[in-house]
Design a protein around this motif. Structure first.
Motif, PDB file in Angstrom:
ATOM      1  N   GLU A  33      -3.903  -2.398  -3.951  1.00 30.70           N
ATOM      2  CA  GLU A  33      -2.539  -1.937  -4.227  1.00 30.70           C
ATOM      3  C   GLU A  33      -1.901  -1.369  -2.970  1.00 30.70           C
ATOM      4  O   GLU A  33      -2.558  -0.709  -2.161  1.00 30.70           O
ATOM      5  N   HIS A  34      -0.608  -1.610  -2.837  1.00 30.02           N
ATOM      6  CA  HIS A  34       0.212  -1.019  -1.776  1.00 30.02           C
ATOM      7  C   HIS A  34       0.603   0.383  -2.245  1.00 30.02           C
ATOM      8  O   HIS A  34       1.165   0.540  -3.333  1.00 30.02           O
ATOM      9  N   ILE A  35       0.245   1.386  -1.465  1.00 30.57           N
ATOM     10  CA  ILE A  35       0.548   2.777  -1.819  1.00 30.57           C
ATOM     11  C   ILE A  35       1.296   3.419  -0.655  1.00 30.57           C
ATOM     12  O   ILE A  35       1.540   2.796   0.371  1.00 30.57           O
ATOM     13  N   GLY A  36       1.625   4.691  -0.824  1.00 29.83           N
ATOM     14  CA  GLY A  36       2.300   5.413   0.242  1.00 29.83           C
ATOM     15  C   GLY A  36       3.776   5.061   0.318  1.00 29.83           C
ATOM     16  O   GLY A  36       4.287   4.220  -0.431  1.00 29.83           O
ATOM     17  N   SER A  37       4.451   5.688   1.235  1.00 32.82           N
ATOM     18  CA  SER A  37       5.905   5.561   1.315  1.00 32.82           C
ATOM     19  C   SER A  37       6.383   4.155   1.630  1.00 32.82           C
ATOM     20  O   SER A  37       7.465   3.755   1.203  1.00 32.82           O
ATOM     21  N   ARG A 107      -5.471   6.671  -9.384  1.00 25.02           N
ATOM     22  CA  ARG A 107      -4.476   6.849 -10.453  1.00 25.02           C
ATOM     23  C   ARG A 107      -3.315   7.722  -9.981  1.00 25.02           C
ATOM     24  O   ARG A 107      -2.155   7.457 -10.308  1.00 25.02           O
ATOM     25  N   ARG A 108      -3.621   8.754  -9.184  1.00 22.52           N
ATOM     26  CA  ARG A 108      -2.570   9.646  -8.659  1.00 22.52           C
ATOM     27  C   ARG A 108      -1.652   8.882  -7.691  1.00 22.52           C
ATOM     28  O   ARG A 108      -0.429   8.994  -7.761  1.00 22.52           O
ATOM     29  N   TYR A 109      -2.248   8.128  -6.769  1.00 25.70           N
ATOM     30  CA  TYR A 109      -1.434   7.325  -5.832  1.00 25.70           C
ATOM     31  C   TYR A 109      -0.467   6.425  -6.590  1.00 25.70           C
ATOM     32  O   TYR A 109       0.718   6.323  -6.244  1.00 25.70           O
TER      33      TYR A 109
END
Length: 163
Positions: A33-37, A107-109
């Protein structure tokens, strides 16, 4: 620290890396998965693609780490159930987080990313917070990350997150 305006090329950079990771890891990658800003359209960010990969047992490094290192990823963080690697290609750095696929941090990300994608007001709040904090001098990037914590907590609460 440099925060830049959203770059519409970020999703394509993620997709190229995700395809590469699928080829390298195969079925060992239970989740990519792509996460972060950089994963949130319209959100300013440090121009570093953050990716989370679900590995059944990140502590079993021989099962996957040599393949990632052979592809150019360098191990930066070793914690129980978490490895963070980095690849530094000119203009296209990537942080790669390896966790068990159902880990609370994964899950948090995803909850945070999805809330920012869905809520313009939370996206604006987070963008303003990041820009304000980026103006300060930080001895270590971890202090910057920690300073964002209260706003991240507020946004996660609005997303229905419960620790």
């Amino acid at each position: 620290m440099t925060i830049v305006d959203y770059d519409p090329a970020w999703p394509a950079r993620y997709e190229r890396r995700a395809a590469e990771l699928r080829a390298i890891l195969g079925e060992r990658a239970r989740l990519i998965e792509h996460i972060g800003s950089t994963s949130v359209p319209g959100l300013p960010a440090k121009p570093i693609i953050d990716i989370v990969v679900g590995i059944d047992d990140p502590d079993d490094e021989p099962a996957y780490l040599p393949d990632l290192e052979a592809a150019g990823y360098d191990l930066r963080v070793r914690e129980p159930e978490h490895r963070c690697l980095r690849i530094e290609e000119p203009g296209e750095p990537v942080n790669l987080h390896c966790y068990p696929p159902d880990h609370v941090e994964v899950r948090r990300y995803l909850a945070f990313r999805d809330r920012l994608r869905a809520s313009e007001s939370d996206r604006d709040l987070y963008a303003a917070t990041k820009r304000e904090l980026a103006q300060r001098e930080w001895r270590d990037i971890n202090y910057y990350a920690e300073a964002k914590g209260p706003v991240i907590g507020e946004i996660l609460t609005r997303a229905g997150w419960r620790d």
